[in-house]
Design a protein around this motif. Structure first.
Motif, PDB file in Angstrom:
ATOM      1  N   TYR A  22       0.813  -1.217   0.000  1.00 43.07           N
ATOM      2  CA  TYR A  22       0.000   0.000   0.000  1.00 43.07           C
ATOM      3  C   TYR A  22       0.847   1.267   0.000  1.00 43.07           C
ATOM      4  N   LEU A  23       1.997   1.258   0.617  1.00 39.37           N
ATOM      5  CA  LEU A  23       2.885   2.413   0.530  1.00 39.37           C
ATOM      6  C   LEU A  23       3.270   2.660  -0.920  1.00 39.37           C
ATOM      7  N   ARG A  24       3.551   1.591  -1.625  1.00 40.05           N
ATOM      8  CA  ARG A  24       3.919   1.696  -3.039  1.00 40.05           C
ATOM      9  C   ARG A  24       2.706   2.103  -3.878  1.00 40.05           C
ATOM     10  N   ALA A  25       1.563   1.474  -3.642  1.00 38.53           N
ATOM     11  CA  ALA A  25       0.361   1.752  -4.437  1.00 38.53           C
ATOM     12  C   ALA A  25      -0.116   3.189  -4.246  1.00 38.53           C
ATOM     13  N   PHE A  26      -0.072   3.688  -3.019  1.00 39.60           N
ATOM     14  CA  PHE A  26      -0.510   5.060  -2.758  1.00 39.60           C
ATOM     15  C   PHE A  26       0.375   6.070  -3.492  1.00 39.60           C
ATOM     16  N   ALA A  27       1.635   5.741  -3.685  1.00 42.70           N
ATOM     17  CA  ALA A  27       2.566   6.650  -4.349  1.00 42.70           C
ATOM     18  C   ALA A  27       2.536   6.509  -5.872  1.00 42.70           C
ATOM     19  N   ASP A  28       1.858   5.495  -6.385  1.00 46.43           N
ATOM     20  CA  ASP A  28       1.843   5.240  -7.820  1.00 46.43           C
ATOM     21  C   ASP A  28       1.007   6.293  -8.549  1.00 46.43           C
ATOM     22  N   PRO A  29       1.513   6.824  -9.670  1.00 49.95           N
ATOM     23  CA  PRO A  29       0.767   7.870 -10.378  1.00 49.95           C
ATOM     24  C   PRO A  29      -0.546   7.401 -11.006  1.00 49.95           C
ATOM     25  N   LEU A  30      -0.683   6.112 -11.328  1.00 49.24           N
ATOM     26  CA  LEU A  30      -1.917   5.630 -11.937  1.00 49.24           C
ATOM     27  C   LEU A  30      -2.952   5.213 -10.895  1.00 49.24           C
ATOM     28  N   ILE A  31      -2.574   4.340  -9.993  1.00 48.17           N
ATOM     29  CA  ILE A  31      -3.583   3.834  -9.042  1.00 48.17           C
ATOM     30  C   ILE A  31      -3.583   4.578  -7.710  1.00 48.17           C
ATOM     31  N   GLY A  32      -2.537   5.309  -7.413  1.00 49.86           N
ATOM     32  CA  GLY A  32      -2.496   6.070  -6.160  1.00 49.86           C
ATOM     33  C   GLY A  32      -3.677   7.004  -5.995  1.00 49.86           C
ATOM     34  N   PRO A  33      -4.003   7.816  -7.022  1.00 48.94           N
ATOM     35  CA  PRO A  33      -5.141   8.723  -6.887  1.00 48.94           C
ATOM     36  C   PRO A  33      -6.479   7.999  -6.684  1.00 48.94           C
ATOM     37  N   VAL A  34      -6.598   6.788  -7.179  1.00 48.33           N
ATOM     38  CA  VAL A  34      -7.834   6.024  -6.952  1.00 48.33           C
ATOM     39  C   VAL A  34      -7.999   5.764  -5.459  1.00 48.33           C
ATOM     40  N   PHE A  35      -6.897   5.409  -4.814  1.00 45.84           N
ATOM     41  CA  PHE A  35      -6.935   5.150  -3.372  1.00 45.84           C
ATOM     42  C   PHE A  35      -7.091   6.438  -2.569  1.00 45.84           C
ATOM     43  N   THR A  36      -6.325   7.455  -2.930  1.00 49.99           N
ATOM     44  CA  THR A  36      -6.250   8.651  -2.088  1.00 49.99           C
ATOM     45  C   THR A  36      -7.302   9.707  -2.397  1.00 49.99           C
ATOM     46  N   GLU A  37      -7.636   9.902  -3.682  1.00 50.90           N
ATOM     47  CA  GLU A  37      -8.560  10.974  -4.053  1.00 50.90           C
ATOM     48  C   GLU A  37      -9.981  10.500  -4.310  1.00 50.90           C
ATOM     49  N   VAL A  38     -10.124   9.305  -4.866  1.00 45.34           N
ATOM     50  CA  VAL A  38     -11.466   8.798  -5.169  1.00 45.34           C
ATOM     51  C   VAL A  38     -12.022   8.041  -3.966  1.00 45.34           C
ATOM     52  N   ALA A  39     -11.326   7.005  -3.539  1.00 46.87           N
ATOM     53  CA  ALA A  39     -11.796   6.201  -2.402  1.00 46.87           C
ATOM     54  C   ALA A  39     -11.559   6.920  -1.071  1.00 46.87           C
ATOM     55  N   ARG A  40     -10.584   7.836  -1.072  1.00 51.92           N
ATOM     56  CA  ARG A  40     -10.189   8.528   0.165  1.00 51.92           C
ATOM     57  C   ARG A  40      -9.960   7.514   1.288  1.00 51.92           C
ATOM     58  N   MET A  41      -9.187   6.504   0.943  1.00 53.74           N
ATOM     59  CA  MET A  41      -8.957   5.388   1.847  1.00 53.74           C
ATOM     60  C   MET A  41      -8.185   5.808   3.087  1.00 53.74           C
ATOM     61  N   ASP A  42      -8.708   5.408   4.225  1.00 52.13           N
ATOM     62  CA  ASP A  42      -8.032   5.587   5.504  1.00 52.13           C
ATOM     63  C   ASP A  42      -7.166   4.343   5.687  1.00 52.13           C
ATOM     64  N   LEU A  43      -5.896   4.464   5.396  1.00 51.20           N
ATOM     65  CA  LEU A  43      -5.009   3.317   5.407  1.00 51.20           C
ATOM     66  C   LEU A  43      -4.954   2.634   6.772  1.00 51.20           C
TER      67      LEU A  43
ATOM     68  N   PRO B 204     -17.130  -3.019  -2.312  1.00 49.89           N
ATOM     69  CA  PRO B 204     -16.418  -1.735  -2.342  1.00 49.89           C
ATOM     70  C   PRO B 204     -15.816  -1.432  -3.713  1.00 49.89           C
ATOM     71  N   HIS B 205     -15.454  -2.466  -4.451  1.00 51.68           N
ATOM     72  CA  HIS B 205     -14.903  -2.244  -5.790  1.00 51.68           C
ATOM     73  C   HIS B 205     -15.992  -1.788  -6.760  1.00 51.68           C
ATOM     74  N   LEU B 206     -17.201  -2.310  -6.605  1.00 54.49           N
ATOM     75  CA  LEU B 206     -18.322  -1.840  -7.426  1.00 54.49           C
ATOM     76  C   LEU B 206     -18.606  -0.366  -7.149  1.00 54.49           C
ATOM     77  N   ALA B 207     -18.627   0.003  -5.882  1.00 56.98           N
ATOM     78  CA  ALA B 207     -18.881   1.402  -5.511  1.00 56.98           C
ATOM     79  C   ALA B 207     -17.787   2.310  -6.074  1.00 56.98           C
ATOM     80  N   LEU B 208     -16.555   1.872  -5.955  1.00 59.27           N
ATOM     81  CA  LEU B 208     -15.433   2.653  -6.473  1.00 59.27           C
ATOM     82  C   LEU B 208     -15.507   2.760  -7.993  1.00 59.27           C
ATOM     83  N   HIS B 209     -15.852   1.670  -8.655  1.00 52.95           N
ATOM     84  CA  HIS B 209     -15.957   1.630 -10.114  1.00 52.95           C
ATOM     85  C   HIS B 209     -17.022   2.605 -10.620  1.00 52.95           C
ATOM     86  N   ARG B 210     -18.077   2.789  -9.833  1.00 55.30           N
ATOM     87  CA  ARG B 210     -19.117   3.753 -10.214  1.00 55.30           C
ATOM     88  C   ARG B 210     -18.590   5.192 -10.139  1.00 55.30           C
TER      89      ARG B 210
END
Length: 153
Positions: A31-52, A80-86
């Motif tokens: 997750y440290l790596r994924a959050f920093a990734d330019p492609l999927i990081g924003p999905v976690f941090t800006e869209v899902a606003r995941m509380d790690l 949760p993936h369906l909700a995120l996908h929407r």
């Protein structure tokens, strides 16, 4: 120090995953790596606003159950993936990056039967989620139907 930060810098690629502590190490590093990734990081941090901090025990329960049949994960992984996908459509590029980062993290930290299982199961899980989000059956296998004359459809 590794791109994963202090977690990966501790070493460990010479041995296999053995217990919950190893799962926690793997999931945290991923997750440290994924959050920093330019492609999927924003999905976690800006869209899902995941509380790690809140998400980590859930994901560790999931992977401990996948790898060691711990039976700790009792949720619906698709919901949760369906909700995120929407909110932000998840495509093959997202799943491909997720799997690549997961596999890279596994390989940097562990080596052995459970490490290989972690990569294999991630591919299966990602593929299943991707098919379900596309409105298809979760299975990668396709049922071949036959027409009356015996010709495959």
């Amino acid at each position: 120090m590794s791109a994963l930060g202090p977690v990966a810098a501790q070493g460990g690629a010479g041995r296999d995953l053995a217990d919950r502590t190893d799962v926690e190490r793997l999931v945290t590093a991923f997750y440290l790596r994924a959050f920093a990734d330019p492609l999927i990081g924003p999905v976690f941090t800006e869209v899902a606003r995941m509380d790690l901090d809140a998400h980590m025990p859930v994901m560790c329960d999931f992977w401990e159950s996948v790898l060691f049949a711990a039976g700790r994960y009792r949720r619906n992984a698709l919901a949760p993936h369906l909700a995120l996908h929407r909110m932000a459509p998840l495509g093959p590029e997202h799943f491909g990056r997720w799997l690549a980062l997961w596999s890279l993290t596994v390989d940097e930290l562990f080596h052995g039967e459970k490490a290989e299982l972690a990569k294999l199961q991630a591919g299966r899980i990602g593929g299943s989620l991707q098919r379900r989000l596309a409105g298809r059956d979760a299975s990668e296998y396709v049922t071949i139907r036959r027409r009356e004359g015996g010709e495959a459809v």
